[in-house]
Design a protein around this motif. Structure first.
Motif, PDB file in Angstrom:
ATOM      1  N   LYS A   1      20.761  20.551  28.566  1.00 12.43           N
ATOM      2  CA  LYS A   1      20.860  19.163  28.053  1.00 12.43           C
ATOM      3  C   LYS A   1      22.104  18.284  28.133  1.00 12.43           C
TER       4      LYS A   1
ATOM      5  N   THR B   1      24.615  16.794  24.652  1.00  7.09           N
ATOM      6  CA  THR B   1      24.256  17.550  23.619  1.00  7.09           C
ATOM      7  C   THR B   1      25.091  18.736  23.411  1.00  7.09           C
TER       8      THR B   1
ATOM      9  N   GLN C   1      25.300  22.706  22.797  1.00 10.85           N
ATOM     10  CA  GLN C   1      24.312  23.653  22.787  1.00 10.85           C
ATOM     11  C   GLN C   1      25.213  25.160  22.427  1.00 10.85           C
TER      12      GLN C   1
ATOM     13  N   GLU D   1      25.049  21.141  12.135  1.00 12.14           N
ATOM     14  CA  GLU D   1      24.058  20.401  11.725  1.00 12.14           C
ATOM     15  C   GLU D   1      23.734  20.032  10.321  1.00 12.14           C
TER      16      GLU D   1
ATOM     17  N   SER E   1      21.772  16.237  15.501  1.00 14.89           N
ATOM     18  CA  SER E   1      20.558  16.269  15.221  1.00 14.89           C
ATOM     19  C   SER E   1      20.262  17.890  15.498  1.00 14.89           C
ATOM     20  N   LYS E   2      18.906  18.034  15.170  1.00 19.15           N
ATOM     21  CA  LYS E   2      18.273  19.414  15.321  1.00 19.15           C
ATOM     22  C   LYS E   2      18.143  19.859  16.964  1.00 19.15           C
ATOM     23  N   SER E   3      18.082  18.566  17.857  1.00 17.15           N
ATOM     24  CA  SER E   3      18.283  18.887  19.227  1.00 17.15           C
ATOM     25  C   SER E   3      19.777  19.053  19.888  1.00 17.15           C
TER      26      SER E   3
END
Length: 929
Positions: free
Chosen positions: A575, A578, A580, A692, A698-700
């Motif tokens: 992604k 974002t 990770q 988070e 965000s959660k993603s």
């Protein structure tokens, strides 16, 4: 020529990720008895099989150790299916081939089955084994290996596979054993009444799945794989859809940034400013939530600018309204949408239809295709000039949607072949390409790989039919020959054969001459040419300035970059933009740690000797000695942390204490050391969870403005125990979102309001002139307006006819996303016929409120009527913009302010902030005084 291979660390890491699964397994091979259950003359004998002695629990523990080593998610559960993820072009087939040899060397495993999804990949894998045979023979002491492609006609290969003690490798299509009626699953007299599946099961094979997303993607396919009774299943792909026990990962971002594949450059060919006809292109149709269609039209926005946009429509949609009331679209009302497979289209109220992937009102497709072909040849020639002396042969690849456009059924020239030879001849005649004329005539250097029917006629195929076998075989046999200057072939044409399973390291240009943009994915387009190129000695070239793949796309490079990024995200799970786990897991950093230590015997002797010498009668004093007296005497024999110990012992001796090596060796002290630490997978999860909870992401994992602001201010909150890694964490976060506004903290200044200035006589005098509220009036002279408009229009640049513009951009593949940097633009006239003229006077009147007579006078006196005829829509836009600019300028010149009696601004309305934050390198200037 022969390709040469070298050992690369990332490939070795991928091999050992699998090999280390079986740590603790002894090297051995078992046998089994082959019995003859039929009445045919067939001797009983022994078969050889893989033997596994370690437990599933040990394999699971080994797997988790491998996952931690590579900073991957630690998994539990099924332990005989494992994933290895490697980007296209980085040697996936080489890696699992080497894994086979290494598993044999360390554990004695000899039975391997490679399951592939298509004929193309099957032939590609077999060719790979052939060209790497000599390389692996050197590395593994010429150990006997038998590799074969399963053929239901040659079932004796199966018996030999089972009964031979050498390394056996069978390559087989999933379709060859997926169904119960397949010969593979039936008892057969060639195996003396046995079934091939039975012999295979007894060998306890290690199954390698190449491209599992296309192999075991159905319940029936999964059952077929399980029916082989594998010792384990190793799944290799760049795009795993099913994430199972990941052992190694090399992402597309890793591959591009490490230079393991070619960099990507894209040229787009688009029509520039041709909005003079009703253009409609049917992108897609759907009936999931009612009947809808996506179309591309030329729509006018609120600023009266026309742009090409994709919109979603339903039955009853009026394109006149949706286009911004453009008269060109009057009468285009959609009355039906057909989603029948093969018949997809939309119907208008005048009964005309538009099929999927087709367009109306567009420029002649042959103009765009010819431009693409010419640009591909030109780029090819430019590469030839650069690389010929380096011994690198340049290849170009064309994808087409119909064989007939390149070759007729009997092998004659199609429209694309004619275009190619014309463009080739024109370009080769240019002076700059004079040195390349030795390449020969156009007819010698291009050819296609197409399937044929039984009569020898060329035909379109899907790429997975029996007729494709000979096509793939020919491609694979020519793979190395194509790299040699001895072969004149440089331009390769294909319909479907080269979508997957074939690539060539020296493909530098890929041109897609297909009508539907969706027919090939962006990943498929670049996948055929990602491998690093080789020279005439078969040696891999790693120069990034040479390894650039040029894609001639049938979309803009912005669309291409967006599509490529979306496909990578969907296929690999990476992604962009974002945070990770994988970004933090594996980060190494140094942390200062205080350790308690005890003086060693050797160190104690040195300290006692130093103290003894300085406490001798001739050097004894009544004062406690300082370290300055004896520090140099220690030389390099003691670490700095022991100097306080020496001073402590010296002081004790001065006070009369007895100093012996034994007593000194009992002393403890502390030392601060830099310890190398690595963020584990669990710690990475802790970091993500912390961010988070702080509201940073965000959660993603999408970065929020809160994190951006605190990162810019240098106040980002991270778990206290990772403070030593702050700099590396901030670097990771900044890379994950290139749009984070990171300011230079050293340039930050605070601007404070100086109240003493506000009450000074000089400022009060100025404020007295500014504080009054005003109104204004504007006076514009019509004759002056006309003359200035005429002057401005007469000076503007010439508006040519619509042109095909080719833009070229370099793709930048980074963790933050895939972006593009435009590097070149070229244009060519279309020579199209005259257009239907729009209602010029009405359009200008609607926007400029100028009398028709005045508009006509300005148009004719400006001398720009020819521009209007060349490109009506573009001229109208420029004309309106010019009139408005002149009008606005005259408003400013004609403005008159009038002070409103008794109405004033208060100072606090203006200066309402006592303090502002600014940056000297952004929005503030330092002044003296």
């Amino acid at each position: 020529m022969k390709l040469k291979f070298k050992h690369q660390q990332f490939q070795t890491d991928a091999v050992h990720a699998v090999v280390d699964l079986f740590k603790g397994q002894p090297r051995r091979q078992d046998t089994f008895t082959i019995t003859n259950e039929s009445q045919l003359s067939f001797d009983e004998g022994l078969g050889f099989c893989n033997a596994l002695t370690i437990t599933d629990e040990r394999i699971a523990a080994n797997m988790q150790e491998v996952q931690r080593r590579h900073s991957l998610p630690v998994t539990e559960g099924e332990t005989n299916h494992f994933n290895v993820e490697m980007e296209t072009g980085t040697g996936k087939t080489y890696v699992y081939t080497k894994t086979i040899f290494e598993l044999n060397r360390q554990y004695g495993f000899t039975k391997f089955i490679i399951v592939v999804p298509s004929v193309a990949i099957r032939e590609g894998v077999y060719k790979s084994f052939q060209i790497t045979a000599e390389h692996f023979a050197r590395d593994y002491d010429d150990i006997p290996v038998r590799c074969f492609v399963y053929n239901s006609v040659r079932l004796s290969d199966i018996r030999l596979f089972a009964t031979s003690g050498e390394i056996g490798i069978m390559i087989i299509n999933i379709d060859a054993f997926k169904k119960s009626e397949n010969i593979f699953n039936q008892e057969h007299e060639k195996l003396s009444g046995a079934a091939a599946i039975g012999l295979i099961q007894d060998t306890n094979p290690i199954v390698i799945i190449d491209e599992p997303q296309s192999v075991d993607n159905t319940p029936k396919a999964k059952d077929a794989i399980a029916s082989l009774k594998p010792l384990c299943v190793l799944r290799y792909s760049a795009t795993h859809r099913e994430k199972v026990n990941l052992l190694y990962r090399l992402t597309p971002v890793d591959a591009y940034q490490l230079g393991l594949v070619k960099q990507i450059c894209v040229s787009s060919n688009e029509l520039n400013s041709d909005f003079n006809r009703p253009y409609i292109w049917l992108v897609s149709v759907s009936h999931e939530n009612g009947y809808t269609a996506k179309i591309e039209i030329d729509r006018m926005d609120k600023k009266k600018k026309v742009e090409r946009k994709t919109i979603t429509i339903k039955p009853g949609a009026d394109l006149f309204v949706l286009s911004g009331d453009r008269e060109l679209y009057k009468g285009y009302r959609v009355v039906g949408i057909d989603c029948t497979e093969g018949l997809e289209c939309i119907e208008f109220e005048d009964t005309t239809t538009l099929a999927l992937g087709k367009s109306i009102g567009n420029i002649d497709e042959t103009i765009i295709k010819r431009t693409q072909i010419r640009r591909t040849i030109e780029c090819h020639f430019e590469k030839e000039l650069r690389l010929l002396d380096k011994g690198i042969k340049v290849l170009s690849l064309f994808f087409i949607d119909e064989v007939g456009k390149y070759r007729t059924a009997d092998g004659g020239k199609g429209i694309y072949a004619d275009m190619f030879e014309e463009c080739y001849t024109e370009l080769l005649a240019l002076p700059k390409f004079e040195s390349l004329r030795k390449l020969g005539a156009a007819s010698r250097c291009h050819d296609g790989y197409f399937s044929q029917d039984k009569k020898g006629n060329l035909k379109n195929t899907r790429g997975d039919t029996a007729d494709d076998y000979d096509t793939y075989s020919l491609i694979m046999k020519d793979k190395e020959q194509l790299l040699s200057f001895a072969s004149p072939l440089r331009f390769i044409w294909s319909h479907s054969a080269l979508r997957e399973g074939w690539d060539n390291p020296n493909v530098f240009q890929v041109c897609t001459l297909i009508e539907q943009k969706s027919a090939f994915t962006a990943r498929q387009k670049v996948g055929r040419g990602l491998r690093l190129c080789v020279n005439q000695d078969g040696e891999r070239i790693e120069d990034r300035n040479i390894n650039i793949l040029h894609v001639m796309a049938n979309e803009s490079f912005a669309e291409f970059a967006d599509t490529l990024q979306r496909e990578i995200e969907q296929e690999t799970g990476v992604k962009f933009g974002t945070l990770q786990l994988s970004m933090f897991s594996g980060i190494s950093y140094k942390e200062a740690v205080v350790e308690e230590k005890t003086v060693t015997q050797e160190e104690a002797k040195i300290i006692a000797d130093i103290v003894s010498r300085y406490q001798s009668p001739e050097s004894r004093t009544d004062e406690t000695p300082t370290s300055g007296n004896w520090q140099l005497d220690t030389g390099n024999s003691l670490p700095p942390a022991l100097l306080p110990v020496v001073e402590k012992v010296m002081t004790a001796a001065t006070l009369g204490a007895e100093v012996t090596p034994e007593k000194v060796a009992e002393i403890t002290y502390t030392e601060t050391v830099q310890v190398e630490k690595t963020v584990s997978h669990d710690e990475a999860q802790e970091i993500i969870t912390h961010f988070e909870k702080k509201g940073y992401i965000s959660k993603s994992g999408v970065i929020k403005d809160t994190m951006k602001r605190e990162l810019a201010a240098g106040t980002l909150d991270i778990p206290a125990r990772f403070e030593a890694a702050r700099e590396k964490f901030e670097t990771v976060i900044s890379k994950a979102n290139s749009k984070i506004p990171v300011h230079n903290k050293g340039k930050e200044v605070t601007i404070r309001l100086k109240n003493q200035v506000l009450i000074s006589p000089e400022f009060l005098a100025l404020w007295d002139k500014l504080k009054g509220r005003t109104a204004y009036r504007v006076a514009i002279d019509e004759d002056t307006l006309k003359s200035r408009c005429i002057a401005e229009l007469s000076r503007m640049e010439h508006i040519a006819k619509a042109r095909v513009v080719t833009r070229t951009a370099r793709m930048n593949v980074e963790q933050s996303g895939i972006t593009h940097t435009e590097t070149e633009a070229r244009a060519a006239d279309t020579n199209e016929e005259a257009h239907r003229l729009p209602d010029f006077l009405r359009m200008v009147d609607n926007e400029c409120f100028m009398p028709h007579k005045t508009v006509a006078e300005v148009l004719f006196k400006s001398g720009r009527l020819a521009d209007f005829l060349n490109n009506p829509q573009r001229f109208v836009e420029v004309f309106i913009e010019t009139i408005k600019n002149v009008h606005n300028s005259m408003k400013i010149d004609g403005i008159r302010y009038m002070r409103l009696e008794g109405q004033e601004y208060f100072m606090l309305e203006i200066f309402d902030s006592a303090e502002l934050i600014a940056y000297l390198d952004k929005n503030a200037i330092e002044v003296q005084g």
